[in-house]
Design a protein around this motif. Structure first.
Motif, PDB file in Angstrom:
ATOM      1  N   VAL A 187      11.173  -0.024  -1.965  1.00  0.00           N
ATOM      2  CA  VAL A 187      11.701  -0.914  -3.304  1.00  0.00           C
ATOM      3  C   VAL A 187      11.956  -2.427  -2.844  1.00  0.00           C
ATOM      4  O   VAL A 187      11.502  -2.935  -3.429  1.00  0.00           O
ATOM      5  CB  VAL A 187      12.226   0.049  -3.839  1.00  0.00           C
ATOM      6  N   LYS A 188      13.111  -2.215  -2.060  1.00  0.00           N
ATOM      7  CA  LYS A 188      14.050  -3.552  -1.716  1.00  0.00           C
ATOM      8  C   LYS A 188      13.270  -4.490  -1.198  1.00  0.00           C
ATOM      9  O   LYS A 188      13.639  -5.559  -1.487  1.00  0.00           O
ATOM     10  CB  LYS A 188      15.442  -3.035  -1.058  1.00  0.00           C
ATOM     11  N   GLU A 189      12.391  -3.914  -0.399  1.00  0.00           N
ATOM     12  CA  GLU A 189      11.111  -4.823  -0.004  1.00  0.00           C
ATOM     13  C   GLU A 189      10.442  -5.763  -0.173  1.00  0.00           C
ATOM     14  O   GLU A 189      10.052  -6.706  -0.221  1.00  0.00           O
ATOM     15  CB  GLU A 189      10.663  -4.056   0.919  1.00  0.00           C
ATOM     16  N   ARG A 190       9.827  -5.046  -1.089  1.00  0.00           N
ATOM     17  CA  ARG A 190       8.776  -5.649  -2.195  1.00  0.00           C
ATOM     18  C   ARG A 190       9.295  -6.549  -2.963  1.00  0.00           C
ATOM     19  O   ARG A 190       9.000  -7.387  -3.720  1.00  0.00           O
ATOM     20  CB  ARG A 190       8.226  -4.357  -2.776  1.00  0.00           C
ATOM     21  N   GLN A 191      10.817  -6.259  -3.448  1.00  0.00           N
ATOM     22  CA  GLN A 191      11.465  -7.011  -4.119  1.00  0.00           C
ATOM     23  C   GLN A 191      12.174  -8.347  -4.184  1.00  0.00           C
ATOM     24  O   GLN A 191      12.025  -9.162  -4.522  1.00  0.00           O
ATOM     25  CB  GLN A 191      13.019  -6.107  -4.952  1.00  0.00           C
ATOM     26  N   GLN A 226       0.448  -1.312   0.172  1.00  0.00           N
ATOM     27  CA  GLN A 226       0.092   0.049  -0.048  1.00  0.00           C
ATOM     28  C   GLN A 226       1.223   1.280   0.225  1.00  0.00           C
ATOM     29  O   GLN A 226       0.783   2.226  -0.780  1.00  0.00           O
ATOM     30  CB  GLN A 226      -0.863  -0.232   1.085  1.00  0.00           C
ATOM     31  N   VAL A 227       1.354   0.994   0.746  1.00  0.00           N
ATOM     32  CA  VAL A 227       3.144   2.333   0.940  1.00  0.00           C
ATOM     33  C   VAL A 227       3.984   2.838  -0.179  1.00  0.00           C
ATOM     34  O   VAL A 227       3.738   3.393  -0.747  1.00  0.00           O
ATOM     35  CB  VAL A 227       3.772   2.492   2.040  1.00  0.00           C
ATOM     36  N   GLY A 228       3.810   1.096  -0.700  1.00  0.00           N
ATOM     37  CA  GLY A 228       4.375   0.953  -2.354  1.00  0.00           C
ATOM     38  C   GLY A 228       3.845   1.499  -3.653  1.00  0.00           C
ATOM     39  O   GLY A 228       4.054   2.589  -4.105  1.00  0.00           O
ATOM     40  N   HIS A 229       2.600   1.841  -2.977  1.00  0.00           N
ATOM     41  CA  HIS A 229       1.203   2.176  -4.559  1.00  0.00           C
ATOM     42  C   HIS A 229       1.507   3.710  -3.968  1.00  0.00           C
ATOM     43  O   HIS A 229       1.897   4.284  -5.135  1.00  0.00           O
ATOM     44  CB  HIS A 229       0.258   0.746  -4.049  1.00  0.00           C
ATOM     45  N   LEU A 230       1.656   4.178  -3.957  1.00  0.00           N
ATOM     46  CA  LEU A 230       1.523   5.463  -3.234  1.00  0.00           C
ATOM     47  C   LEU A 230       2.433   5.968  -2.633  1.00  0.00           C
ATOM     48  O   LEU A 230       2.662   7.407  -3.110  1.00  0.00           O
ATOM     49  CB  LEU A 230       0.620   6.130  -1.592  1.00  0.00           C
TER      50      LEU A 230
END
Length: 319
Positions: free
Chosen positions: A226-230, A216-220
């Protein structure tokens, strides 16, 4: 001397809330407690100690961000506000030190300190939380919900986003930085936290919530987490999928691919040991951190499913 007000948020925290209230009484000009549908004596305990109580309308989906906004709005002419979660107790001396730091550094929007677990040895999950709180002092990108904020800065970005159900503090801090403010962690204990996380299921749900926050925060803010989602996409999705496909190639292919988990596990444990975590704890923490990518992925998927279907962003509770 600039007055400091306190906003406490909680729901069914029981003795933890009593400790939190007792820790702030006499240290703040105003104390506001925001209750999110407690069925215990939380409201009565807060009123008994002279706090202003705000009870949220639970017909509207609850979020910690919404509660903090309501607490700030209930303050009369706030200038500096200390936010504390209801499962935390303020450490004596922090308010005075943090206030002085804010007063002498007008470029700072927020000051935080170190949060420590009250019972770190009650479970490996509490230990993991305690280690997560041990971040270096100095200029930072974000912090947790315990923070001292300049009211001017809070207003300048419109407070917290009530729609963000997890990592709402990261999202708030990101908007502060983008608005030109600086954030800092000072080398002083701020709060004592009681995670009370004693079961594997609690840890799993907390990791799901973390993944939801990544998404959610990555979408905003696409440049954040970035690294966490990767890492979640690689270790939670890509590698398991490659193992599944590998079954149809040769029996040894999934085993070879699975070795990537072992490499990541060893690298994570060595990194924790290098940071100062005792070896026995480091190897166990590394196991949980490696495994966490799976519930993180579930949390990320849940956010995207909710977003696509227009469903409410309801909180993911672990206790």
């Amino acid at each position: 001397m600039t007055p400091v007000d306190v906003v406490l948020i909680g729901r069914n925290e029981g003795a933890r809330l009593v400790a939190a209230l007792n820790s702030v009484m006499g240290q703040a000009r105003q104390v506001v407690y925001v209750d999110s549908g407690s069925t215990d004596a939380s409201v009565a305990e807060a009123e008994r100690r002279g706090a202003t109580v705000v009870q949220l309308d639970m017909a509207i989906p609850f979020t910690a961000a919404r509660a903090r906004n309501a607490g700030f709005d209930a303050l009369e002419d706030p200038q500096i506000v200390q936010f504390i979660d209801g499962d935390c107790a303020l450490v004596p001396g922090f308010i005075a030190t943090a206030r002085a730091h804010l007063e002498t550094n007008p470029h700072l929007a927020m000051v935080t300190g170190w949060r420590r677990e009250i019972h770190p040895n009650a479970s490996v999950y509490n230990q993991l939380c305690d280690w997560e709180w041990r971040r270096p002092a100095g200029q930072i990108d974000a912090c947790g919900g315990d923070m001292m904020v300049r009211a001017e800065a809070w207003r300048s970005v419109g407070g917290m986003d009530p729609a963000v159900i997890a990592a709402e503090d990261d999202e708030f801090c990101t908007r502060l930085r983008k608005a030109g403010w600086l954030l800092e962690r000072i080398p002083q204990e701020m709060t004592r936290h009681d995670a009370n996380m004693l079961r594997f299921g609690q840890w799993w749900r907390r990791a799901e919530r973390t993944g939801h926050g990544f998404a959610q925060v990555g979408h905003l803010h696409p440049d954040y987490f970035v690294k966490e989602r990767q890492r979640v996409l690689v270790y939670g999705a890509a590698i398991p999928l490659a193992m599944l496909v590998g079954v149809f190639v040769a029996w040894w292919v999934p085993l070879l691919i699975a070795a990537l988990y072992a490499v990541n596990y060893i690298r994570t444990a060595k990194g924790l040991i290098h940071e100062g975590l005792p070896k026995d704890q480091a190897w166990l923490h590394a196991l949980l951190l490696t495994l966490s990518k799976l519930p993180n992925l579930i949390g990320m998927a849940r956010y995207h499913w909710r977003s696509l279907t227009g469903r409410a962003m309801r909180i993911i509770e672990y206790k």
